[in-house]
Design a protein around this motif. Structure first.
Motif, PDB file in Angstrom:
ATOM      1  N   LEU A 103      39.854  41.499  54.438  1.00 22.55           N
ATOM      2  CA  LEU A 103      40.923  41.363  55.436  1.00 22.55           C
ATOM      3  C   LEU A 103      41.595  40.006  55.214  1.00 22.55           C
ATOM      4  CD1 LEU A 103      42.128  42.938  57.859  1.00 22.55           C
ATOM      5  CD2 LEU A 103      40.630  41.581  59.347  1.00 22.55           C
ATOM      6  N   LEU A 104      42.308  39.896  54.121  1.00 21.58           N
ATOM      7  CA  LEU A 104      42.907  38.616  53.749  1.00 21.58           C
ATOM      8  C   LEU A 104      44.050  38.263  54.704  1.00 21.58           C
ATOM      9  CD1 LEU A 104      42.995  39.156  49.885  1.00 21.58           C
ATOM     10  CD2 LEU A 104      41.461  37.620  51.156  1.00 21.58           C
ATOM     11  N   PRO A 105      44.069  37.028  55.214  1.00 21.21           N
ATOM     12  CA  PRO A 105      45.067  36.630  56.215  1.00 21.21           C
ATOM     13  C   PRO A 105      46.377  36.150  55.583  1.00 21.21           C
ATOM     14  CG  PRO A 105      43.521  34.849  55.892  1.00 21.21           C
ATOM     15  CD  PRO A 105      43.059  35.975  54.994  1.00 21.21           C
ATOM     16  N   PHE A 106      46.918  36.940  54.672  1.00 19.26           N
ATOM     17  CA  PHE A 106      48.140  36.570  53.974  1.00 19.26           C
ATOM     18  C   PHE A 106      49.099  37.760  53.964  1.00 19.26           C
ATOM     19  CE2 PHE A 106      44.529  34.384  51.932  1.00 19.26           C
ATOM     20  CZ  PHE A 106      44.826  33.081  52.320  1.00 19.26           C
ATOM     21  N   ALA A 107      50.382  37.451  53.915  1.00 22.45           N
ATOM     22  CA  ALA A 107      51.401  38.495  53.909  1.00 22.45           C
ATOM     23  C   ALA A 107      51.399  39.262  52.590  1.00 22.45           C
ATOM     24  CB  ALA A 107      52.773  37.862  54.142  1.00 22.45           C
ATOM     25  N   ASP A 108      51.970  40.441  52.618  1.00 26.48           N
ATOM     26  CA  ASP A 108      52.146  41.210  51.392  1.00 26.48           C
ATOM     27  C   ASP A 108      52.959  40.398  50.382  1.00 26.48           C
ATOM     28  OD1 ASP A 108      51.016  43.124  53.007  1.00 26.48           O
ATOM     29  OD2 ASP A 108      52.725  44.502  52.963  1.00 26.48           O
ATOM     30  N   ASN A 109      52.672  40.606  49.094  1.00 26.06           N
ATOM     31  CA  ASN A 109      53.483  40.016  48.019  1.00 26.06           C
ATOM     32  C   ASN A 109      53.550  38.494  48.099  1.00 26.06           C
ATOM     33  OD1 ASN A 109      54.113  42.747  47.362  1.00 26.06           O
ATOM     34  ND2 ASN A 109      55.821  42.692  48.799  1.00 26.06           N
ATOM     35  N   SER A 110      52.408  37.847  48.346  1.00 30.33           N
ATOM     36  CA  SER A 110      52.393  36.396  48.543  1.00 30.33           C
ATOM     37  C   SER A 110      52.062  35.596  47.294  1.00 30.33           C
ATOM     38  CB  SER A 110      51.362  36.026  49.624  1.00 30.33           C
ATOM     39  OG  SER A 110      51.759  36.486  50.891  1.00 30.33           O
ATOM     40  N   PHE A 111      51.391  36.210  46.288  1.00 25.83           N
ATOM     41  CA  PHE A 111      50.821  35.427  45.197  1.00 25.83           C
ATOM     42  C   PHE A 111      51.220  35.960  43.820  1.00 25.83           C
ATOM     43  CE2 PHE A 111      48.049  34.796  48.851  1.00 25.83           C
ATOM     44  CZ  PHE A 111      47.955  33.408  48.870  1.00 25.83           C
ATOM     45  N   ARG A 135      47.463  44.189  47.628  1.00 25.72           N
ATOM     46  CA  ARG A 135      48.470  44.001  48.681  1.00 25.72           C
ATOM     47  C   ARG A 135      49.110  42.619  48.635  1.00 25.72           C
ATOM     48  NH1 ARG A 135      48.731  41.546  53.349  1.00 25.72           N
ATOM     49  NH2 ARG A 135      46.520  40.970  53.415  1.00 25.72           N
ATOM     50  N   VAL A 136      48.309  41.585  48.401  1.00 21.61           N
ATOM     51  CA  VAL A 136      48.845  40.218  48.457  1.00 21.61           C
ATOM     52  C   VAL A 136      49.503  39.793  47.145  1.00 21.61           C
ATOM     53  CG1 VAL A 136      47.197  39.542  50.237  1.00 21.61           C
ATOM     54  CG2 VAL A 136      46.631  39.128  47.823  1.00 21.61           C
ATOM     55  N   CYS A 137      49.486  40.666  46.133  1.00 19.40           N
ATOM     56  CA  CYS A 137      50.109  40.361  44.844  1.00 19.40           C
ATOM     57  C   CYS A 137      51.584  40.725  44.848  1.00 19.40           C
ATOM     58  CB  CYS A 137      49.420  41.133  43.722  1.00 19.40           C
ATOM     59  SG  CYS A 137      47.886  40.397  43.151  1.00 19.40           S
ATOM     60  N   ARG A 138      52.384  39.872  44.225  1.00 17.45           N
ATOM     61  CA  ARG A 138      53.778  40.198  43.984  1.00 17.45           C
ATOM     62  C   ARG A 138      53.874  41.206  42.837  1.00 17.45           C
ATOM     63  NH1 ARG A 138      54.658  33.861  44.499  1.00 17.45           N
ATOM     64  NH2 ARG A 138      55.131  33.792  46.734  1.00 17.45           N
ATOM     65  N   PRO A 139      54.967  41.960  42.748  1.00 16.48           N
ATOM     66  CA  PRO A 139      55.149  42.849  41.593  1.00 16.48           C
ATOM     67  C   PRO A 139      55.061  42.055  40.286  1.00 16.48           C
ATOM     68  CG  PRO A 139      56.771  43.336  43.292  1.00 16.48           C
ATOM     69  CD  PRO A 139      56.065  42.085  43.741  1.00 16.48           C
ATOM     70  N   GLY A 140      54.270  42.570  39.358  1.00 16.91           N
ATOM     71  CA  GLY A 140      54.071  41.873  38.087  1.00 16.91           C
ATOM     72  C   GLY A 140      52.996  40.813  38.120  1.00 16.91           C
ATOM     73  N   ALA A 141      52.390  40.595  39.287  1.00 18.99           N
ATOM     74  CA  ALA A 141      51.342  39.583  39.401  1.00 18.99           C
ATOM     75  C   ALA A 141      50.075  40.025  38.684  1.00 18.99           C
ATOM     76  CB  ALA A 141      51.036  39.304  40.872  1.00 18.99           C
ATOM     77  N   CYS A 142      49.203  39.051  38.460  1.00 25.69           N
ATOM     78  CA  CYS A 142      47.942  39.290  37.749  1.00 25.69           C
ATOM     79  C   CYS A 142      46.765  39.230  38.713  1.00 25.69           C
ATOM     80  CB  CYS A 142      47.774  38.232  36.655  1.00 25.69           C
ATOM     81  SG  CYS A 142      46.155  38.227  35.864  1.00 25.69           S
ATOM     82  N   ILE A 143      45.873  40.196  38.610  1.00 26.07           N
ATOM     83  CA  ILE A 143      44.566  40.123  39.265  1.00 26.07           C
ATOM     84  C   ILE A 143      43.545  39.867  38.167  1.00 26.07           C
ATOM     85  CG2 ILE A 143      42.805  41.354  40.582  1.00 26.07           C
ATOM     86  CD1 ILE A 143      45.055  43.022  41.827  1.00 26.07           C
ATOM     87  N   GLY A 144      42.814  38.770  38.262  1.00 22.68           N
ATOM     88  CA  GLY A 144      41.808  38.410  37.268  1.00 22.68           C
ATOM     89  C   GLY A 144      40.422  38.402  37.887  1.00 22.68           C
ATOM     90  N   LEU A 145      39.494  39.159  37.307  1.00 22.04           N
ATOM     91  CA  LEU A 145      38.151  39.296  37.853  1.00 22.04           C
ATOM     92  C   LEU A 145      37.103  39.027  36.780  1.00 22.04           C
ATOM     93  CD1 LEU A 145      38.645  42.738  39.673  1.00 22.04           C
ATOM     94  CD2 LEU A 145      38.904  40.460  40.685  1.00 22.04           C
ATOM     95  N   ALA A 146      35.987  38.458  37.197  1.00 21.32           N
ATOM     96  CA  ALA A 146      34.792  38.375  36.357  1.00 21.32           C
ATOM     97  C   ALA A 146      33.660  39.027  37.140  1.00 21.32           C
ATOM     98  CB  ALA A 146      34.451  36.928  36.021  1.00 21.32           C
ATOM     99  N   ASN A 147      33.082  40.102  36.579  1.00 20.11           N
ATOM    100  CA  ASN A 147      32.080  40.908  37.284  1.00 20.11           C
ATOM    101  C   ASN A 147      30.869  41.164  36.390  1.00 20.11           C
ATOM    102  OD1 ASN A 147      34.018  41.253  39.376  1.00 20.11           O
ATOM    103  ND2 ASN A 147      34.827  43.084  38.372  1.00 20.11           N
TER     104      ASN A 147
END
Length: 270
Positions: A103-111, A135-147
């Motif tokens: 439940l991230l407290p940030f608007a859509d398309n913030s990062f 949800r919080v990523c802008r179009p074209g944004a990157c999600i980077g994960l290490a799992n």
């Protein structure tokens, strides 16, 4: 069926576990993973970056070192305090905020980029957490994960813990985040591309006993497991971990180097 109340109760227990010990003692040794992830995401100066389930801030520091405007979040405030100490020591800039990954407290398309190193994978509700990252990523944004992967050393550590303390019924394993099929199930609908690379992190300690001492003292889930077990079972768990460590040790006698596989995941959002 797992209800929202069940998941909330589990999250509360997890929060208590990660707040116990001092994860930063272990977390700082993983800094190289954050650096590699920042490079894989090709972070740029002045980009807005969110670190989710940041712990003591490995990805936070990595992004800040590359000139990004970083917001570092975790649901354990004491870990954010550790991250803030590190940022101040390097004269970097970052904002720290207590936040739930589901439940991230940030608007859509913030990062411009959202990162998580061995963090968001431990959320109880995988789909909800993944949806929040998107949800919080802008179009074209990157999600980077290490799992961590299920077969990795850390995956096997958690399996060993599960033989003594049963995992919550009906809740998906965190290790699923270390499988390509699950990642594609979570993100493919919203992704322009998904790149998954197998990496390895080396745990370096003096011996199996030294590793167990450190993790038993400071790494929340292991710390809580040993504290909850009667003496006989605690000794059995220690024996199991010793055998596992010695089996995987690739160093000469007198030292310990144990590789643990993880997936480096780079998702480009639509």
């Amino acid at each position: 069926m797992t209800t929202p109340n069940d998941l909330n109760a589990l999250k509360s227990r997890q929060q208590t576990a990660w707040a116990s010990g001092d994860y930063a003692v272990v977390g700082t040794t993983l800094q190289i993973v954050g650096e590699a992830l920042a490079e894989a995401c090709d972070l740029r100066w002045d980009q807005e970056v969110l670190d989710v389930a940041a712990g003591n801030g490995n990805a936070t520091l990595s992004a800040a070192r590359r000139g990004c405007k970083v917001t570092s979040t975790d649901y354990v405030e004491s870990l954010l305090d550790r991250g803030a100490e590190r940022v101040r020591a390097e004269r970097l800039n970052a904002t720290f905020q207590v936040a739930d990954a589901e439940l991230l407290p940030f608007a859509d398309n913030s990062f411009d980029a959202v990162l998580s190193t061995f963090g968001v994978m431990f959320t109880p509700d995988h789909s909800k957490a993944a949806a929040e990252l998107v949800r919080v990523c802008r179009p074209g944004a990157c999600i980077g994960l290490a799992n961590w992967t299920p077969a990795s050393f850390i995956g096997q550590v958690f399996k060993a813990l599960g033989r003594y303390i049963a995992p919550p019924a009906g809740v998906q394993s965190p290790a699923l985040w270390g499988t390509e099929a699950h990642l594609r199930q979570l993100f493919e609908r919203d992704a322009a591309s998904i790149t998954i690379t197998s990496r390895s992190f080396n745990f370096r300690y003096r011996s199996a006993a030294h590793f167990i001492e450190v993790f038993r003292s400071w790494y929340g889930p292991v710390h809580k497991a040993f504290a909850a077990l009667p003496a006989e079972q605690a000794l059995a768990l220690e024996t199991d971990l010793t055998v596992l460590l010695n089996q995987l040790n690739r160093a000469a006698p007198g030292s310990l180097v144990v590789p643990s596989e993880y997936l480096e995941v780079v998702i480009t959002c639509r």
